[in-house]
Design a protein around this motif. Structure first.
Motif, PDB file in Angstrom:
ATOM      1  N   MET A   1      -1.677  -5.949   3.435  1.00  0.00           N
ATOM      2  CA  MET A   1      -0.981  -4.674   3.490  1.00  0.00           C
ATOM      3  C   MET A   1      -2.021  -3.568   3.619  1.00  0.00           C
ATOM      4  O   MET A   1      -3.053  -3.595   2.988  1.00  0.00           O
ATOM      5  N   SER A   2      -1.712  -2.600   4.418  1.00  0.00           N
ATOM      6  CA  SER A   2      -2.644  -1.486   4.570  1.00  0.00           C
ATOM      7  C   SER A   2      -2.130  -0.277   3.791  1.00  0.00           C
ATOM      8  O   SER A   2      -0.947  -0.121   3.558  1.00  0.00           O
ATOM      9  N   LEU A   3      -3.067   0.550   3.425  1.00  0.00           N
ATOM     10  CA  LEU A   3      -2.735   1.773   2.709  1.00  0.00           C
ATOM     11  C   LEU A   3      -2.397   2.866   3.707  1.00  0.00           C
ATOM     12  O   LEU A   3      -2.794   2.806   4.869  1.00  0.00           O
ATOM     13  N   PRO A   4      -1.688   3.891   3.248  1.00  0.00           N
ATOM     14  CA  PRO A   4      -1.424   5.006   4.162  1.00  0.00           C
ATOM     15  C   PRO A   4      -2.728   5.688   4.560  1.00  0.00           C
ATOM     16  O   PRO A   4      -3.725   5.587   3.838  1.00  0.00           O
ATOM     17  N   PRO A   5      -2.735   6.358   5.688  1.00  0.00           N
ATOM     18  CA  PRO A   5      -3.964   7.024   6.119  1.00  0.00           C
ATOM     19  C   PRO A   5      -4.382   8.111   5.137  1.00  0.00           C
ATOM     20  O   PRO A   5      -3.564   8.674   4.412  1.00  0.00           O
ATOM     21  N   ALA A  16      -7.305   4.247   5.846  1.00  0.00           N
ATOM     22  CA  ALA A  16      -7.911   3.971   4.537  1.00  0.00           C
ATOM     23  C   ALA A  16      -9.030   2.960   4.732  1.00  0.00           C
ATOM     24  O   ALA A  16      -8.959   2.088   5.608  1.00  0.00           O
ATOM     25  N   SER A  17     -10.054   3.067   3.910  1.00  0.00           N
ATOM     26  CA  SER A  17     -11.200   2.170   4.047  1.00  0.00           C
ATOM     27  C   SER A  17     -10.831   0.746   3.628  1.00  0.00           C
ATOM     28  O   SER A  17      -9.879   0.525   2.875  1.00  0.00           O
ATOM     29  N   TYR A  18     -11.609  -0.191   4.118  1.00  0.00           N
ATOM     30  CA  TYR A  18     -11.419  -1.590   3.746  1.00  0.00           C
ATOM     31  C   TYR A  18     -11.591  -1.758   2.240  1.00  0.00           C
ATOM     32  O   TYR A  18     -10.834  -2.488   1.598  1.00  0.00           O
ATOM     33  N   GLU A  19     -12.575  -1.070   1.673  1.00  0.00           N
ATOM     34  CA  GLU A  19     -12.841  -1.184   0.234  1.00  0.00           C
ATOM     35  C   GLU A  19     -11.669  -0.671  -0.589  1.00  0.00           C
ATOM     36  O   GLU A  19     -11.278  -1.287  -1.570  1.00  0.00           O
ATOM     37  N   ALA A  20     -11.096   0.463  -0.205  1.00  0.00           N
ATOM     38  CA  ALA A  20      -9.952   1.024  -0.933  1.00  0.00           C
ATOM     39  C   ALA A  20      -8.747   0.091  -0.842  1.00  0.00           C
ATOM     40  O   ALA A  20      -8.038  -0.131  -1.833  1.00  0.00           O
ATOM     41  N   THR A  21      -8.530  -0.481   0.338  1.00  0.00           N
ATOM     42  CA  THR A  21      -7.418  -1.410   0.527  1.00  0.00           C
ATOM     43  C   THR A  21      -7.627  -2.670  -0.296  1.00  0.00           C
ATOM     44  O   THR A  21      -6.703  -3.135  -0.978  1.00  0.00           O
ATOM     45  N   ALA A  22      -8.823  -3.215  -0.284  1.00  0.00           N
ATOM     46  CA  ALA A  22      -9.112  -4.427  -1.060  1.00  0.00           C
ATOM     47  C   ALA A  22      -8.966  -4.161  -2.550  1.00  0.00           C
ATOM     48  O   ALA A  22      -8.396  -4.975  -3.289  1.00  0.00           O
ATOM     49  N   ARG A  23      -9.448  -3.029  -3.015  1.00  0.00           N
ATOM     50  CA  ARG A  23      -9.345  -2.660  -4.432  1.00  0.00           C
ATOM     51  C   ARG A  23      -7.877  -2.533  -4.841  1.00  0.00           C
ATOM     52  O   ARG A  23      -7.463  -3.020  -5.889  1.00  0.00           O
ATOM     53  N   ALA A  24      -7.068  -1.897  -4.013  1.00  0.00           N
ATOM     54  CA  ALA A  24      -5.641  -1.729  -4.305  1.00  0.00           C
ATOM     55  C   ALA A  24      -4.925  -3.078  -4.334  1.00  0.00           C
ATOM     56  O   ALA A  24      -4.048  -3.302  -5.169  1.00  0.00           O
ATOM     57  N   GLU A  25      -5.304  -3.988  -3.445  1.00  0.00           N
ATOM     58  CA  GLU A  25      -4.685  -5.313  -3.428  1.00  0.00           C
ATOM     59  C   GLU A  25      -5.042  -6.114  -4.678  1.00  0.00           C
ATOM     60  O   GLU A  25      -4.201  -6.831  -5.223  1.00  0.00           O
ATOM     61  N   VAL A  26      -6.268  -5.982  -5.166  1.00  0.00           N
ATOM     62  CA  VAL A  26      -6.680  -6.663  -6.401  1.00  0.00           C
ATOM     63  C   VAL A  26      -5.902  -6.103  -7.588  1.00  0.00           C
ATOM     64  O   VAL A  26      -5.417  -6.864  -8.444  1.00  0.00           O
ATOM     65  N   ILE A  27      -5.766  -4.793  -7.646  1.00  0.00           N
ATOM     66  CA  ILE A  27      -5.013  -4.165  -8.738  1.00  0.00           C
ATOM     67  C   ILE A  27      -3.555  -4.610  -8.690  1.00  0.00           C
ATOM     68  O   ILE A  27      -2.970  -4.967  -9.721  1.00  0.00           O
ATOM     69  N   ALA A  28      -2.951  -4.607  -7.516  1.00  0.00           N
ATOM     70  CA  ALA A  28      -1.546  -5.009  -7.378  1.00  0.00           C
ATOM     71  C   ALA A  28      -1.348  -6.462  -7.798  1.00  0.00           C
ATOM     72  O   ALA A  28      -0.359  -6.791  -8.464  1.00  0.00           O
TER      73      ALA A  28
END
Length: 113
Positions: A1-5, A16-28
């Motif tokens: 899943m990608s984050l909003p721009p 959104a950066s790859y790092e921000a997306t990966a971090r959000a996926e780990v949290i979720a």
């Protein structure tokens, strides 16, 4: 899943950066695991004594709120500390953290029987 721009002050959008997306996926993913723990304990408590049934209601409500706040990467990206289950040094536990601790204590007690 990608984050909003991400939009800067000038209204320019960038992905959104790859790092921000990966971090959000780990949290979720962590939030979804914790919601499952809370719901498992609530399910076990629902038919018990009136006091335990009220604890089950509290756990069920907190699981729903936690899932809405951070169950998906797009929402986990904006998860506020007061919504999270993480332990914050020098702070009282949030309602979500309290629900998680109650659930873990109950599940550990049931496993020990």
């Amino acid at each position: 899943m990608s984050l909003p721009p991400v939009t800067n002050w000038h209204g320019e959008e960038r992905p959104a950066s790859y790092e921000a997306t990966a971090r959000a996926e780990v949290i979720a993913a962590r939030i979804r695991r914790e919601v499952a723990e809370i719901r498992a304990a609530a399910d076990q408590l629902v038919g018990a004594s009136p006091a335990e049934a009220e604890v089950a209601v509290f756990l069920t409500v907190q699981a729903e709120l936690l899932e809405r706040a951070g169950g998906e990467a797009s929402s986990a990206h904006h998860l506020r500390p007061e919504q999270d289950t993480r332990q914050e040094s020098g702070m009282f536990p949030t309602a979500a953290r309290s629900a998680l601790l109650i659930a873990r204590a109950h599940l550990a007690d049931q496993a020990g029987r």
